[in-house]
Scaffold this motif. Structure first.
Motif, PDB file in Angstrom:
ATOM      1  N   GLU A  69       0.825  -1.208   0.000  1.00  6.62           N
ATOM      2  CA  GLU A  69       0.000   0.000   0.000  1.00  6.62           C
ATOM      3  C   GLU A  69       0.863   1.264   0.000  1.00  6.62           C
ATOM      4  O   GLU A  69       0.563   2.226  -0.704  1.00  6.62           O
ATOM      5  N   ARG A  70       1.926   1.273   0.781  1.00  2.00           N
ATOM      6  CA  ARG A  70       2.803   2.452   0.824  1.00  2.00           C
ATOM      7  C   ARG A  70       3.438   2.689  -0.552  1.00  2.00           C
ATOM      8  O   ARG A  70       3.480   3.818  -1.041  1.00  2.00           O
ATOM      9  N   VAL A  71       3.922   1.618  -1.169  1.00  2.00           N
ATOM     10  CA  VAL A  71       4.549   1.753  -2.487  1.00  2.00           C
ATOM     11  C   VAL A  71       3.527   2.209  -3.517  1.00  2.00           C
ATOM     12  O   VAL A  71       3.792   3.107  -4.339  1.00  2.00           O
ATOM     13  N   ALA A  72       2.326   1.616  -3.475  1.00  2.00           N
ATOM     14  CA  ALA A  72       1.291   1.972  -4.442  1.00  2.00           C
ATOM     15  C   ALA A  72       0.874   3.431  -4.281  1.00  2.00           C
ATOM     16  O   ALA A  72       0.692   4.152  -5.275  1.00  2.00           O
ATOM     17  N   ARG A  73       0.725   3.883  -3.048  1.00  2.00           N
ATOM     18  CA  ARG A  73       0.374   5.287  -2.813  1.00  2.00           C
ATOM     19  C   ARG A  73       1.472   6.218  -3.328  1.00  2.00           C
ATOM     20  O   ARG A  73       1.184   7.284  -3.884  1.00  2.00           O
ATOM     21  N   ASP A  74       2.725   5.838  -3.137  1.00  2.00           N
ATOM     22  CA  ASP A  74       3.828   6.655  -3.643  1.00  2.00           C
ATOM     23  C   ASP A  74       3.723   6.835  -5.153  1.00  2.00           C
ATOM     24  O   ASP A  74       3.951   7.925  -5.688  1.00  2.00           O
ATOM     25  N   TYR A  75       3.383   5.745  -5.863  1.00  2.00           N
ATOM     26  CA  TYR A  75       3.241   5.845  -7.314  1.00  2.00           C
ATOM     27  C   TYR A  75       2.064   6.755  -7.686  1.00  2.00           C
ATOM     28  O   TYR A  75       2.151   7.524  -8.656  1.00  2.00           O
ATOM     29  N   VAL A  76       0.965   6.686  -6.937  1.00  2.00           N
ATOM     30  CA  VAL A  76      -0.183   7.550  -7.213  1.00  2.00           C
ATOM     31  C   VAL A  76       0.192   9.015  -7.025  1.00  2.00           C
ATOM     32  O   VAL A  76      -0.120   9.869  -7.855  1.00  2.00           O
ATOM     33  N   HIS A  77       0.889   9.311  -5.930  1.00  2.00           N
ATOM     34  CA  HIS A  77       1.276  10.697  -5.655  1.00  2.00           C
ATOM     35  C   HIS A  77       2.254  11.212  -6.716  1.00  2.00           C
ATOM     36  O   HIS A  77       2.159  12.362  -7.155  1.00  2.00           O
ATOM     37  N   GLY A  78       3.187  10.374  -7.122  1.00  2.00           N
ATOM     38  CA  GLY A  78       4.115  10.771  -8.169  1.00  2.00           C
ATOM     39  C   GLY A  78       3.432  10.942  -9.513  1.00  2.00           C
ATOM     40  O   GLY A  78       3.789  11.825 -10.304  1.00  2.00           O
ATOM     41  N   LEU A  79       2.419  10.126  -9.770  1.00  5.94           N
ATOM     42  CA  LEU A  79       1.679  10.223 -11.025  1.00  5.94           C
ATOM     43  C   LEU A  79       0.896  11.528 -11.093  1.00  5.94           C
ATOM     44  O   LEU A  79       0.822  12.164 -12.152  1.00  5.94           O
ATOM     45  N   ARG A  80       0.318  11.957  -9.983  1.00  3.77           N
ATOM     46  CA  ARG A  80      -0.407  13.230  -9.974  1.00  3.77           C
ATOM     47  C   ARG A  80       0.549  14.387 -10.260  1.00  3.77           C
ATOM     48  O   ARG A  80       0.209  15.325 -10.979  1.00  3.77           O
ATOM     49  N   LEU A  81       1.741  14.333  -9.699  1.00  2.19           N
ATOM     50  CA  LEU A  81       2.729  15.381  -9.941  1.00  2.19           C
ATOM     51  C   LEU A  81       3.118  15.416 -11.418  1.00  2.19           C
ATOM     52  O   LEU A  81       3.211  16.484 -12.034  1.00  2.19           O
ATOM     53  N   ALA A  82       3.330  14.236 -12.000  1.00  4.28           N
ATOM     54  CA  ALA A  82       3.702  14.164 -13.412  1.00  4.28           C
ATOM     55  C   ALA A  82       2.573  14.644 -14.309  1.00  4.28           C
ATOM     56  O   ALA A  82       2.810  15.308 -15.328  1.00  4.28           O
ATOM     57  N   ALA A  83       1.336  14.334 -13.939  1.00  2.00           N
ATOM     58  CA  ALA A  83       0.190  14.753 -14.743  1.00  2.00           C
ATOM     59  C   ALA A  83       0.045  16.261 -14.745  1.00  2.00           C
ATOM     60  O   ALA A  83      -0.300  16.867 -15.770  1.00  2.00           O
ATOM     61  N   ALA A  84       0.291  16.900 -13.605  1.00  2.00           N
ATOM     62  CA  ALA A  84       0.191  18.356 -13.543  1.00  2.00           C
ATOM     63  C   ALA A  84       1.296  19.026 -14.341  1.00  2.00           C
ATOM     64  O   ALA A  84       1.089  20.057 -14.988  1.00  2.00           O
ATOM     65  N   ALA A  85       2.481  18.436 -14.321  1.00  2.76           N
ATOM     66  CA  ALA A  85       3.616  19.013 -15.046  1.00  2.76           C
ATOM     67  C   ALA A  85       3.484  18.814 -16.557  1.00  2.76           C
ATOM     68  O   ALA A  85       4.070  19.571 -17.333  1.00  2.76           O
ATOM     69  N   GLN A  86       2.698  17.784 -16.979  1.00  3.84           N
ATOM     70  CA  GLN A  86       2.530  17.498 -18.407  1.00  3.84           C
ATOM     71  C   GLN A  86       1.042  17.344 -18.729  1.00  3.84           C
ATOM     72  O   GLN A  86       0.574  16.262 -19.055  1.00  3.84           O
ATOM     73  N   PRO A  87       0.280  18.419 -18.634  1.00  5.88           N
ATOM     74  CA  PRO A  87      -1.175  18.315 -18.791  1.00  5.88           C
ATOM     75  C   PRO A  87      -1.622  17.853 -20.169  1.00  5.88           C
ATOM     76  O   PRO A  87      -2.755  17.399 -20.317  1.00  5.88           O
ATOM     77  N   ARG A  88      -0.757  17.950 -21.179  1.00  4.22           N
ATOM     78  CA  ARG A  88      -1.142  17.523 -22.533  1.00  4.22           C
ATOM     79  C   ARG A  88      -0.544  16.168 -22.909  1.00  4.22           C
ATOM     80  O   ARG A  88      -0.639  15.750 -24.061  1.00  4.22           O
ATOM     81  N   ASN A  89       0.039  15.464 -21.952  1.00  2.00           N
ATOM     82  CA  ASN A  89       0.650  14.177 -22.237  1.00  2.00           C
ATOM     83  C   ASN A  89      -0.432  13.098 -22.267  1.00  2.00           C
ATOM     84  O   ASN A  89      -0.976  12.708 -21.238  1.00  2.00           O
ATOM     85  N   ARG A  90      -0.761  12.632 -23.458  1.00  2.00           N
ATOM     86  CA  ARG A  90      -1.849  11.666 -23.614  1.00  2.00           C
ATOM     87  C   ARG A  90      -1.519  10.321 -22.992  1.00  2.00           C
ATOM     88  O   ARG A  90      -2.415   9.620 -22.502  1.00  2.00           O
ATOM     89  N   ARG A  91      -0.247   9.938 -23.011  1.00  2.12           N
ATOM     90  CA  ARG A  91       0.134   8.641 -22.436  1.00  2.12           C
ATOM     91  C   ARG A  91      -0.149   8.616 -20.937  1.00  2.12           C
ATOM     92  O   ARG A  91      -0.675   7.630 -20.396  1.00  2.12           O
ATOM     93  N   ILE A  92       0.208   9.697 -20.250  1.00  5.89           N
ATOM     94  CA  ILE A  92      -0.056   9.766 -18.819  1.00  5.89           C
ATOM     95  C   ILE A  92      -1.558   9.833 -18.553  1.00  5.89           C
ATOM     96  O   ILE A  92      -2.076   9.180 -17.639  1.00  5.89           O
ATOM     97  N   ALA A  93      -2.267  10.625 -19.359  1.00  2.51           N
ATOM     98  CA  ALA A  93      -3.723  10.726 -19.185  1.00  2.51           C
ATOM     99  C   ALA A  93      -4.391   9.372 -19.389  1.00  2.51           C
ATOM    100  O   ALA A  93      -5.314   8.996 -18.648  1.00  2.51           O
TER     101      ALA A  93
END
Length: 290
Positions: free
Chosen positions: A173-197
């Motif tokens: 759970e800790r590892v999975a949450r870390d990936y979720v939090h990092g994914l949100r940061l990446a999504a905000a930094a690349q709002p037009r990145n279709r792969r991340i979306a």
């Protein structure tokens, strides 16, 4: 990314603070009916009107000034990562289009570096959060990920969607949450990145835990730490990880898992390397071109 991620992020962070934590007088927080800070309290701390702050949370105020954003960060006690995330959500980095092209293949020199780490698991990920390539030890530690098609090869996707990942990560759970939090940061930094979306959309539909964790609006960027794994061949491993960014290959990050010299975990990695060198037992080798 949602239509009002900035407002939802402010609201989530506001709900996680108390008047005492931000230095408001005790009487200001008496008889409270809401969790966390009130909108008026945040507005007061940031030096903006309650009406304007309310419009920000509701998504009716667009493109707040940098001065207002800094004031909100100070009022809500944001750390450096949260501050950068808020600015990204506000679109202050707009003006250049995010590149969503396929990541470049690993350069031969990088491949050579990876394979030189015989007792360390190392892989390179791109700005789409997919694994460009990894060394032999990485393939031995994470054979399910190494076997994925290149376009789908993501540590975050595997961790959140593959039931086997829950057996590998001792603190899943800790590892999975870390990936979720990092994914949100990446999504905000690349709002037009279709792969991340697309990855976010897939996780929303297929991961039972992801929607609730995503709605927490937590952001985090870890570049070092420790993780505990359980390998079916050599047993439990306690590994340190370090993440390095590449100057020569913008958007590429090198992730290395290693064990202290002479530790039981290093001896188990040595055993795994020996086991993997046997053609009869080694998994299919990962390649950057797959």
């Amino acid at each position: 990314m949602g239509k009002n991620d900035l407002g939802e992020f402010l609201r989530a962070r506001r709900a996680g603070l108390t008047p005492d934590e931000v230095g408001l007088p005790v009487e200001f927080g008496a008889g409270r009916r809401v969790a966390g800070l009130r909108r008026g309290e945040v507005a007061r701390l940031a030096g903006v009107s309650v009406e304007y702050y309310t419009r920000l949370e509701q998504g009716r105020a667009r493109q707040p000034s940098e001065q207002v954003l800094h004031a909100l960060c100070d009022a809500l006690r944001f750390d450096d990562i949260e501050r950068r995330h808020l600015f990204a959500l506000a679109g202050t980095a707009a003006g250049h289009r995010d590149r969503d092209e396929h990541a470049a293949r690993l350069r031969p020199a990088v491949r050579q570096v990876l394979e030189s780490m015989e007792l360390a698991s190392a892989f390179v990920s791109d700005k789409n959060l997919t694994v460009v390539g990894g060394n032999t030890m990485w393939s031995l530690l994470f054979p399910e990920v190494a076997a994925m098609p290149r376009r789908e090869r993501s540590m975050a996707r595997w961790t959140l969607l593959d039931p086997g990942a829950r057996l590998v990560w001792c603190d899943w759970e800790r590892v999975a949450r870390d990936y979720v939090h990092g994914l949100r940061l990446a999504a905000a930094a690349q709002p037009r990145n279709r792969r991340i979306a697309n990855l976010i959309g897939e996780l929303m539909m297929r991961s039972p835990e992801f929607p609730a964790w995503w709605s927490e609006h937590r952001v985090q960027e870890r570049s070092t730490g420790a993780k505990r794994l359980r390998h079916p061949v050599v047993g439990d491993l306690e590994l340190q990880y370090e993440i390095f960014t590449s100057v020569a290959d913008p958007g590429h990050s090198l992730v290395v898992y290693s064990a202290p010299p002479g530790s039981p975990s290093q001896e188990r990695l040595r055993l795994l390397a020996s086991w993997g060198s046997d053609p009869a037992t080694s998994p299919a080798r990962d390649t950057a071109e797959s």
